[in-house]
Design a protein around this motif. Structure first.
Motif: not given
Length: 920
Positions: A691-698, A750-756, A758-769, A782-784
Motif C-alpha cells: 500500500c502507498f499512502a501520503d501520511t504521517f510516519l516520522r 490481508v490488507s492495509i489501508c491508511v485513514l485520514d 476524518r477516518g476516511k480512506p485516502l483518495p486514489d492517486p490524482y483524484e484529489a489533485s 491519521h490512522s492505519v
C-alpha cells in the motif's frame, strides 16, 4: 463497561439507516453457462435458450435481455423446444423421475433410466421406456414424443393430456411391427408445408412419413445405414438424412442419393444435418461430424458447404447443437440463412453466412471467460470517458469488421449506465482481458497479451521464419479445408506467463501486470502501433542472503530485439524479481512514478520513471523451507545488527500497545482469545499486501509518501519515501524504514489501508489533485487499518498505538479472506453515504463494519463455504457490488448495497397476450 452497554438493545434510527444502506442480492450471472447440454431458438421472437447439466435454463435476446430459470432438482436438460412467439419452452431434462411440469409458462420434461412416459398426475403410463426425442408441432397444441422402444406418443398442450396413444405400430407392414427391428426413434420432423405430416426416423434406417389426421403411414423410406438425424427442405419436396457411417442421403422420392463427403475411408457419424435453400440456387449444407476416423477422429468439427465453397470449422470443444437464423415468412421462397449459431461445450460461436468467407462474429455476451483459465481479477469503477473511448477503439482494431448481432429479441429497458465500469481478468496464458461490466451483458472490449515481451517455450527465436518464404517449409493444402474457430484454449504455451496481479491507474493510463515467474510489467496506453525494445531491470530480493539455492522454474527470458505492439496498452518497463517466484502483491502510484511488488521471498520498490530499483527487502524466516528451497546464512553484518537494534525499539512499543489492548479480551461477549502462531510456520515470508499512502510516519507534523507491506507472519513494514519532484530527474527516490509492526498472534496480513483525519480512506492517486475526490484531512491525526486473517485493528499514526480492534476468529472460527473499503449510498437521502469495511471470510459470509470504529453492521451468507475457488476469486467494487466465480466460465454478480443493483430489466413483445414472470 462499553461491551455491556452495547448489549442494551438496538437503536431504531440506526437500524433504519442500515436498511437504507445495505441489502444483499445475487443479481446476474456473467459469462458462458457451465456444462451446456441443450440449445433452442425462437425464430419469431429471436430468443435463444441454453440448458445445462445442472438444470438451468437461460434465455438470451439482444444484449441486456436475459431470463434465467432453474429446476428445483439438479437435472440435466437435454432438449429445449420453444413454443414460437409465446416465450414458452419445453426443456427435456434428466432427473431421478420423469414427469412434465407446467409452471409460469414453461413445460419441463424430466427423466432418467426406465420409467413411465409423462402425463398429468393420475394419468396412467404409456410405456416403460426412455424418451429419445421431442417434436413440437407448428400448431403448438401437440407434443410428439419418440421413445427408445420405437413408440411415438402425442400429448396435448398445455394440459399435457395424452391425446394419441402409440398407434403407429399397428399401421406398419408386418415385417416392421417388431420394435426391436426398428430401434429407437432418433428423429421427428414435421412437413414444412403440410401440417400434421410427420417424418419419423428410426435408428436402424427406416423412415416413415406419418399422417396425423388420418393416422396412417403415407410412405416408407428404407435407409442403408444407422440413422442419426433428419431435415426437411423448405418446400417439402425432399428431405435429407444423416447416418452413422459419415454419409448423408437426399430423398426426393422413395429412392435416395447417397453421399459420403469425407469418404472413402471409415468416417465418424454425422450427428446432425441442416439443408438451407438460397436465391443463388445452390443450397447451404451444414453438418456436424463426418470426419475420417483415422486422421481426424478426435476433432470437433462442423462443415459448411455451398457449391464449391467448403469450410470445416475446427473447434477446441465438443459440438452440443447448432441452428441457423433464416427467413421463416411463409411468402418467402428461400431460407437465405444469415447466421449459424453453434453451441459448444465451452463457448458459443456465431458464423456470418452472408459475408464471403463466412467469418465468425464477436459475441456481445456469453463470451468464454475461461478461454484461458482465470487466475486473477480486478474491478475499475467510474472509468474516465477518454480512457473508455481509447479502449473501445483498441478493441475494435483487434476484432476487425463489426457486424450486427443476429440474436436480437426483446428490448433492454434498463437506463444507460451512469458510469462505465471495467472488469479486468488475468489468465494462465499471459493475457489480460478487459470487459465492459457496466450492465447485464459482460461484453469483451479489449485483450492484452504479454507473451510477446518474452521468449516462451514455444517461441525460441526472435524472428521465426515465415513458411511462405521457404518452399521447403510450405505444406500442401489440407483437406478437408479446416479453419480454427473460437477462442477457448485450455492449454498455455508456457505456465510461467500466468497473470497473478493486476492494477490500473485510470487517470494516468498506467497498467501494472505481474506474473507467475516474478515478472512485473508497467504498461502505458498508446493509440498507435509501435515496434520497440522493452527496458528490463532485475531486482534480487535475496541480495544480502547467502547459501540460497532456487529449485523452481527458470525466469522468463525477455526478447533482445524490438517486438511489435498493437494499439492499446504497450509495455514500458519489465522488472524481473529474483528468485523468479510468483508475484503475490503489487501496488502502483502513478503520481510518484512508483511500483511495489512482493513475492514469497520479499518485496521491492521500483521507480519506473528513472528506471531504477529503490528497495529490495527479504522477508524470509530462516525456517521458511518451502519458500527458500535452501538454507540461509546466519552471519550478519554490523550494519544489519544496528538496524535490528532500532527495529527492536520500535517493535517493543507496538507490542506494549497490543498487550494493553489485549487486556480487554476477557470482557468482550462475542470474542475469544486467539492462539498465537509459531514464528517458524512455513511460508511466513510471503508478502500478502502492499500500500502507498501520503501520511504521517516520522512525526505528527510532517506528512509524506510512505510504503506499507504486510506478510504472512503478521509483520508490517512501513517505509518513509523521499520522492523528488518532476524536474529533479537526476535525483533518486529514497526509502527509509520508519516502523516495523509485529501483530501479536502472527496471523497473515490481508490488507492495509491508511485513514485520514476524518477516518476516511485516502483518495486514489490524482483524484484529489484533479478535484475528482474530496481532499483528505491532513490536519488531524491519521490512522492505519490493518486486517489480518483473524482480526481487524486500527492504529494511530505516527506513534502506532492501538485504538480499536475486532476479532472475527471469535465467530465460528472463521478467517478473513478478502477485505475492501466500500462507499454505500442511501436510498432515502440523496447526499448521504458511509464508508464501510467489507470482509469475506473462509465460511463464505460477508461482514460489514463501520470505520474507524469497527462496529459490526450487518452480516450476509453469500458463498457456500465449500466453494473454495469462489471465495478465492471474489472481487469487490467501490460502490457495494462484487463478482465471484461460480464455475470456471461464470461470474456471479451480487450487491451489498440497497441502492446500487445491476440486474436484467427487459421485455419481450408477444404474438398474443401471456402472463410472463421472470424466474431466477
Amino acid at each position: 463497561m462499553k461491551f455491556r452497554f452495547r448489549r442494551q438493545g438496538t437503536d431504531p434510527q440506526r437500524e433504519k439507516i442500515k436498511q437504507e444502506l445495505f441489502a444483499f442480492n445475487k443479481t446476474v450471472e456473467h459469462g458462458f453457462p457451465h456444462q451446456p447440454s441443450a440449445l433452442a431458438f425462437d425464430p419469431k421472437l429471436h430468443l435463444m435458450a441454453i440448458g445445462t447439466k445442472s438444470g438451468a435454463i437461460k434465455v438470451y435476446g439482444a444484449p441486456g435481455v436475459e431470463f434465467t430459470g432453474l429446476h428445483k432438482d439438479t437435472t440435466a436438460v437435454t432438449q429445449i423446444h420453444f413454443l414460437p412467439g409465446q416465450v414458452r419452452s419445453i426443456p427435456f431434462a434428466l432427473s431421478a423421475s420423469r414427469h412434465l411440469l407446467l409452471q409460469q409458462g414453461v413445460v419441463c420434461l424430466q427423466e432418467v433410466g426406465n420409467y413411465s412416459l409423462p402425463g398429468r398426475p393420475g394419468i396412467e403410463s404409456c410405456s416403460a421406456t426412455r424418451v429419445t426425442v421431442l417434436l413440437l408441432l407448428k400448431s403448438c397444441d401437440l407434443l410428439c414424443i419418440g421413445t427408445e422402444g420405437g413408440g411415438v406418443y402425442f400429448l396435448e398442450l398445455p394440459r399435457l393430456f395424452r391425446e394419441v396413444a402409440n398407434v403407429l405400430f399397428s399401421s406398419l407392414p408386418d415385417d416392421y411391427r417388431c420394435g426391436k427391428s426398428l430401434g429407437p426413434v432418433e428423429a421427428l420432423q414435421e412437413h414444412p408445408q403440410q401440417a400434421g405430416k410427420i417424418l419419423i426416423g428410426y435408428s436402424r434406417g427406416l423412415v416413415v412419413l406419418w399422417d396425423l389426421s388420418s393416422r396412417h403411414i403415407g410412405q416408407l423410406f428404407l435407409g442403408k445405414q444407422q440413422l442419426e438425424s433428419l431435415v426437411w427442405e423448405r418446400s417439402g419436396n425432399l428431405f435429407v438424412s444423416s447416418h452413422n457411417d459419415g454419409g448423408y442421403a437426399v430423398w426426393p422420392n422413395v429412392f435416395s442419393v447417397w453421399l459420403s463427403p469425407s469418404g472413402p475411408f471409415p468416417c465418424k457419424a454425422i450427428s446432425k444435418i441442416l439443408w438451407r435453400t438460397t436465391q443463388t440456387g445452390s443450397p447451404v449444407l451444414l453438418y456436424s461430424g463426418g470426419m475420417p476416423r483415422a486422421s481426424y477422429g478426435d476433432r470437433h468439427c462442423l462443415t459448411i458447404q455451398q457449391d464449391k465453397d467448403h469450410i470445416t470449422l475446427d473447434f477446441t470443444s465438443r459440438v452440443i447443437d447448432f441452428f441457423t437464423i433464416h427467413s421463416i415468412e411463409p411468402d418467402k421462397e428461400f431460407d437465405d440463412p444469415s447466421a449459424l449459431v453453434v453451441l459448444l461445450e465451452e463457448e458459443l460461436v456465431v458464423i456470418d453466412l452472408q459475408t464471403p468467407g463466412w467469418p465468425s462474429l464477436p459475441t456481445p455476451y456469453l463470451a468464454p471467460l475461461h478461454s484461458s483459465a482465470i487466475t486473477c481479477s480486478c474491478h475499475i469503477s467510474s472509468v474516465p470517458p477518454k480512457l473508455w473511448e481509447r479502449l473501445v477503439n483498441a478493441g475494435k482494431a483487434q476484432q476487425g469488421r463489426q457486424q450486427s448481432w443476429p440474436i436480437c429479441g426483446g428490448k433492454n429497458l434498463a437506463p444507460p449506465p451512469k458510469q462505465q465500469e471495467l472488469l479486468l481478468t488475468g489468465h494462465e496464458d499471459g493475457t489480460v482481458r478487459f470487459w465492459d461490466a457496466s450492465g447485464v451483458a459482460l461484453t469483451p472490449l479489449y485483450k492484452l497479451s504479454t507473451a510477446n515481451v518474452f521468449h516462451t517455450d514455444c517461441d525460441p527465436s526472435d524472428d521465426p521464419q515465415d513458411p511462405s518464404d521457404d518452399p521447403d517449409l510450405q505444406q500442401e493444402e489440407e483437406w478437408p479445408p479446416f479453419r480454427k474457430v473460437g477462442c477457448f484454449d485450455p492449454y498455455s504455451d508456457d505456465p510461467r506467463l500466468g497473470i497473478q496481479k493486476i492494477t490500473l491507474c485510470k487517470y494516468s493510463n498506467k497498467l501494472l501486470v505481474a506474473g507467475t515467474a516474478g515478472q512485473v510489467i508497467v504498461l502505458g496506453l498508446s493509440d498507435e502501433r509501435s515496434d520497440h525494445l522493452v527496458d528490463v531491470s532485475v531486482v534480487d530480493l535475496l541480495q544480502d542472503r547467502e547459501g540460497f539455492t532456487w529449485k523452481g522454474h527458470d525466469r522468463l527470458e525477455p526478447r533482445l530485439k524490438p517486438a511489435p505492439f498493437a494499439p492499446g496498452f504497450q509495455p514500458l518497463v519489465l522488472v524481473q524479481c529474483l528468485p523468479p517466484a510468483s508475484v503475490t502483491a503489487v501496488a502502483l502510484h502513478a503520481e510518484w512514478n512508483l511500483i511495489s511488488f512482493g513475492t514469497s521471498h520479499g518485496f521491492g520498490l521500483f521507480d519506473y520513471h528513472r528506471r531504477n530499483a529503490v528497495l529490495a527487502r527479504c522477508t524470509l524466516h530462516p525456517n521458511d523451507s518451502l519458500a527458500m528451497e535452501g538454507p540461509l546464512s546466519r552471519v550478519k553484518s554490523l550494519k544489519k545488527s544496528l538496524r535490528q537494534s532500532f527495529r527492536r525499539i520500535r517493535k517493543s512499543r507496538v507490542q506494549e500497545a497490543n498487550a494493553a489492548l489485549a487486556e480487554q479480551e476477557e470482557v468482550a461477549p462475542v470474542q475469544r482469545r486467539i492462539e498465537p502462531r509459531s514464528a517458524d510456520d512455513s511460508l511466513s515470508g510471503v508478502v500478502r499486501c502492499l500500500c502507498f499512502a501520503d501520511t504521517f510516519l516520522r512525526d505528527g507534523t510532517h506528512h509524506g509518501p510512505t510504503l506499507w507491506a504486510g506478510t504472512n507472519s503478521g509483520s508490517v513494514y512501513a517505509y518513509a519515501l523521499e520522492v523528488p519532484g518532476p524536474s529533479e530527474s537526476s535525483v533518486c527516490v529514497e526509502a527509509v524504514l520508519g516502523k516495523e509492526i509485529q501483530l501479536m498472534h502472527r496471523a497473515p496480513v490481508v490488507s492495509i489501508c491508511v485513514l485520514d483525519g476524518r477516518g476516511k480512506p485516502l483518495p486514489d492517486p490524482y483524484e484529489a489533485s484533479q478535484d475528482l475526490a474530496i481532499a483528505p484531512d491532513m490536519t488531524n491525526t491519521h490512522s492505519v487499518l490493518i486486517a489480518s486473517e483473524e482480526q481487524l485493528k486500527v492504529f494511530s499514526l505516527p506513534k502506532v498505538s492501538a485504538k480499536t480492534k475486532f476479532k472475527l476468529t471469535a465467530h465460528e472460527g472463521c478467517r478473513v479472506r478478502k477485505v475492501a473499503l466500500v462507499v454505500f449510498s442511501s436510498t432515502a437521502q440523496e447526499d448521504y453515504s458511509e464508508h464501510t469495511l467489507v470482509c469475506l471470510t473462509n465460511m463464505g459470509d460477508m461482514h460489514l463494519f463501520n470505520i474507524p470504529g469497527l462496529r459490526p453492521q450487518v452480516r450476509y451468507d453469500c458463498i457456500r463455504k465449500e466453494d473454495i475457488s469462489g471465495i478465492a476469486s471474489c472481487v469487490f467494487t467501490k460502490n457495494g457490488q462484487g463478482f465471484y466465480l461460480i464455475s470456471p466460465s461464470e461470474y456471479e454478480r451480487f450487491s451489498l448495497s440497497a441502492k446500487v443493483l445491476t440486474e436484467p430489466v427487459c421485455s419481450v413483445q408477444l404474438d398474443r397476450p401471456l402472463e410472463l414472470t421472470q424466474t431466477r
